[in-house]
Scaffold this motif. Structure first.
Motif, PDB file in Angstrom:
ATOM      1  N   HIS A 111       1.560   3.858  -3.338  1.00  0.00           N
ATOM      2  CA  HIS A 111       0.343   3.071  -3.581  1.00  0.00           C
ATOM      3  C   HIS A 111       0.029   2.210  -2.358  1.00  0.00           C
ATOM      4  N   SER A 112       0.218   2.831  -1.199  1.00  0.00           N
ATOM      5  CA  SER A 112       0.005   2.131   0.063  1.00  0.00           C
ATOM      6  C   SER A 112      -1.002   2.914   0.892  1.00  0.00           C
ATOM      7  N   THR A 113      -1.834   2.195   1.643  1.00  0.00           N
ATOM      8  CA  THR A 113      -2.848   2.880   2.442  1.00  0.00           C
ATOM      9  C   THR A 113      -2.666   2.702   3.944  1.00  0.00           C
TER      10      THR A 113
ATOM     11  N   ASP B 166       0.901   8.442  -1.831  1.00  0.00           N
ATOM     12  CA  ASP B 166       0.328   8.302  -3.166  1.00  0.00           C
ATOM     13  C   ASP B 166       1.305   7.559  -4.080  1.00  0.00           C
TER      14      ASP B 166
ATOM     15  N   ASN C 298      -6.864   7.692  -3.594  1.00  0.00           N
ATOM     16  CA  ASN C 298      -6.594   6.422  -2.928  1.00  0.00           C
ATOM     17  C   ASN C 298      -7.801   5.841  -2.198  1.00  0.00           C
TER      18      ASN C 298
END
Length: 378
Positions: free
Chosen positions: A306-308, A303, A375
């Motif tokens: 900010h990466s998936t 989180d 996200n």
């Protein structure tokens, strides 16, 4: 070029197909929150036993008031937790049960909870006193391995660990302390002494793992407060998944960027040991220990990044949202609630670190699901 673009499109489509539907996550989250609410006790605590009731109640209530799908501060369960925690305010500024000690654990989790309330002071909490109490636990002994770190608070200096230091960092930052405050700079140095990374840590155990970058519970030779008495675990200086995620989330909370070498090294360890079916590094027969804590810490880390997606060493691309959802969803258990509603809860058969307590594991799962929702595409 056309073939490459087509492959990327196919990969993106495959990843999108694996993502959970928002509606599915929301349904399970609502059931988890309904079950957690049902666990509220007459005195306001969120757990049926008194063991670690302060820290667990603060953590569970904090999960309920997190966005998305946050309960309001005047909800009966949240207000009950506030009422319960107020009983444990101590003259030294901490919020903890004196019969247990564990002052950092209780105070840090309570501070993280109360700063989310509309008015912590009006609710009866002295945020400044709580911050000062936590800072008073910090080891300031020059040259010691524990310098900058914080332990549970019941045994004094020399019992510092990454877990408590991480929760203290989160609490202090949430309460407004800047990342460049001297105490947090000292905490950063302690974090580095918990990382298996020779560029920042020159202890003898560093560099022995196949992949550098992971984190251990505490520096070598520093007495490990949670693991004292566990001769097997206390003698190991092998990074684990839960502590590596705690390291990463702490680094990011202290405003390190994603391309910082310390962060990239820790992420490299994560990708080399990726998965949510076990807590990597725990060793044979202990793979499930700390599993749900690792879920919560992993979701916090991603989180903050900010990466998936991650690219694994074999070049496979994985999406943590899909994989963590599968792990959480597959381990959920149903419970019938008053009024005929269906609740959901989680419990770990490997009961170390209180993961045999369902309200704690459920709070970990709630944190994970809320991070997944934050996200996912709207």
């Amino acid at each position: 070029m056309i073939r490459t673009a087509s492959c990327l499109l196919l990969l993106s489509a495959a990843c999108a197909a694996d993502l959970p539907k928002r509606a599915d996550v929301q349904v399970l989250l609502e059931r988890a929150q309904a079950w957690s609410i049902s666990q509220s006790q007459p005195d306001g605590k969120m757990v049926s036993t008194n063991m670690l009731a302060v820290g667990i109640s603060a953590f569970a209530a904090g999960a309920l008031i997190d966005e998305p799908h946050a309960l309001p501060a005047d909800h009966a369960s949240v207000a009950g937790a506030v009422r319960f925690l107020l009983q444990f305010r101590q003259k030294d500024g901490g919020v903890y049960d004196p019969s247990e000690g564990l002052g950092c654990y209780g105070t840090s989790l309570t501070l993280q909870f109360v700063v989310r309330l509309p008015d912590a002071k009006a609710a009866g909490f002295d945020v400044a006193a709580m911050k000062n109490y936590i800072l008073g636990l910090q080891n300031t002994t020059p040259g010691s391995l524990g310098q900058g770190g914080i332990g549970y608070g019941d045994k004094g200096k020399g019992f510092e660990d990454l877990s408590n230091t991480g929760y203290a960092i989160q609490a202090l930052r949430a309460s407004g302390m800047p990342a460049d405050a001297p105490q947090l700079k000292a905490a950063m140095s302690f974090l580095q002494r918990c990382q298996d990374l020779s560029s920042v840590n020159q202890q003898a155990w560093v560099g022995k793992s196949p992949v550098q970058g992971g984190a251990v519970y505490g520096p070598q030779e520093a007495t490990r407060s949670w693991e004292r008495g566990d001769d097997v675990a206390a003698s190991r200086t092998i990074p684990t998944g839960s502590m590596t995620y705690q390291l990463l989330s702490s680094y990011l909370t202290l405003d390190l960027k994603a391309d910082d070498p310390r962060v990239t090294a820790a992420l490299g360890w994560v990708t080399a040991n990726y998965g949510f079916d076990q807590n990597p590094g725990m060793g044979v027969g202990r793979e499930q220990q700390g599993l749900f804590h690792a879920y919560a810490l992993a979701s916090t880390t991603f989180d903050l990044l900010h990466s998936t997606t991650l690219t694994l060493p074999d070049q496979r691309q994985v999406d943590w949202r899909a994989d963590l959802w599968k792990a959480i969803n597959s381990r959920s258990q149903e419970a019938k609630l008053p009024g005929g509603k269906t609740g959901a809860y989680w419990i770990n058969d490997a009961q170390r670190w209180q993961e045999g307590t369902p309200i704690l594991c459920t709070a970990y799962a709630i944190r994970g699901m809320k991070a997944i929702l934050r996200n996912l595409p709207p």
